[in-house]
Each structure stands twice: as structure tokens, then as C-alpha cells.
Design a protein around this motif. Structure first.
Motif, mmCIF file in Angstrom:
data_model
loop_
_atom_site.group_PDB
_atom_site.id
_atom_site.type_symbol
_atom_site.label_atom_id
_atom_site.label_comp_id
_atom_site.label_asym_id
_atom_site.label_seq_id
_atom_site.Cartn_x
_atom_site.Cartn_y
_atom_site.Cartn_z
ATOM 1 N N ARG A 261 2.536 5.027 -3.008
ATOM 2 C CA ARG A 261 2.817 6.453 -2.784
ATOM 3 C C ARG A 261 4.187 6.853 -3.310
ATOM 4 O O ARG A 261 4.583 8.016 -3.180
ATOM 5 N N THR A 262 4.928 5.910 -3.850
ATOM 6 C CA THR A 262 6.302 6.185 -4.268
ATOM 7 C C THR A 262 6.467 5.982 -5.768
ATOM 8 O O THR A 262 5.624 5.383 -6.432
ATOM 9 N N LYS B 228 0.841 -1.202 0.000
ATOM 10 C CA LYS B 228 0.000 0.000 0.000
ATOM 11 C C LYS B 228 0.879 1.257 0.000
ATOM 12 O O LYS B 228 0.614 2.207 -0.743
ATOM 13 N N SER B 229 1.932 1.256 0.804
ATOM 14 C CA SER B 229 2.837 2.400 0.882
ATOM 15 C C SER B 229 3.623 2.597 -0.404
ATOM 16 O O SER B 229 3.951 3.729 -0.776
#
Length: 96
Positions: free
Chosen positions: A79-80, A75-76
Motif C-alpha cells: 500500500r506504500t 502486505k501493508s
């Protein structure tokens, strides 16, 4: 105090008997600019591949935006962004 965006704890990657990354410990805080410098074969690309989820670490832990679980990391990672090696479209800009 700035939030920690990326933290690795003893991150290691082995390919058979070859140790590509050995116990990498990194801490990048929000707003930091961080560079990896080293000779060819030092493990820079392998480290980025592990952080971006393209390669599974042999051992160690990755924390991205405070997440360490498989679900949380995936999930994180949304964001990248990451470009590893030379982008395939780079020659288009050089030719123009």
C-alpha cells in the motif's frame, strides 16, 4: 483521533560495530506530513530502508497500518511507495 499509519519502537540497525540507527521511535498518523532531517550518515536512508523492507532491523519493531507480523508488514508495504536516494530517471527530466 487519526489512525496511526506508521509506528516504530526502538528500531535499531547495526552493521558490524557501526550503529546506523539507534532506538528510533516514530509515530505518523493518517494525513500527517513527516520529514527526516539530518546530516549525512545520520541514518535517514537506513531508517527508510528498514520501513520499506529493503533492510532487516537488528532489533526493534515496525508497525505499518496496524500490522507487525512479517506477512502483515509485507502486505501493508504493497500500500506504500518509496523512492530512496536519487531516482535514476531524474536526469531525463533535467535534460528536457
Amino acid at each position: 483521533m487519526a489512525d496511526i499509519v506508521l509506528k516504530t519502537n526502538n528500531l535499531t540497525k547495526k552493521y558490524k560495530s557501526h550503529l546506523a540507527v539507534n532506538n528510533a521511535n516514530i509515530e505518523v498518523k493518517q494525513g500527517d506530513i513527516y520529514g527526516l532531517i539530518g546530516k549525512n550518515g545520520a541514518g535517514k536512508t537506513t531508517l527508510l530502508r528498514m520501513i520499506s523492507g529493503l533492510t532487516i532491523p537488528t532489533s526493534g519493531e515496525i508497525e505499518l497500518f496496524g500490522e507487525t507480523s512479517t506477512y502483515g508488514l509485507n502486505k501493508s508495504r504493497m500500500r506504500t511507495g518509496c523512492i530512496i536516494e536519487t531516482p535514476s530517471f531524474f536526469s531525463l527530466f533535467v535534460c528536457i
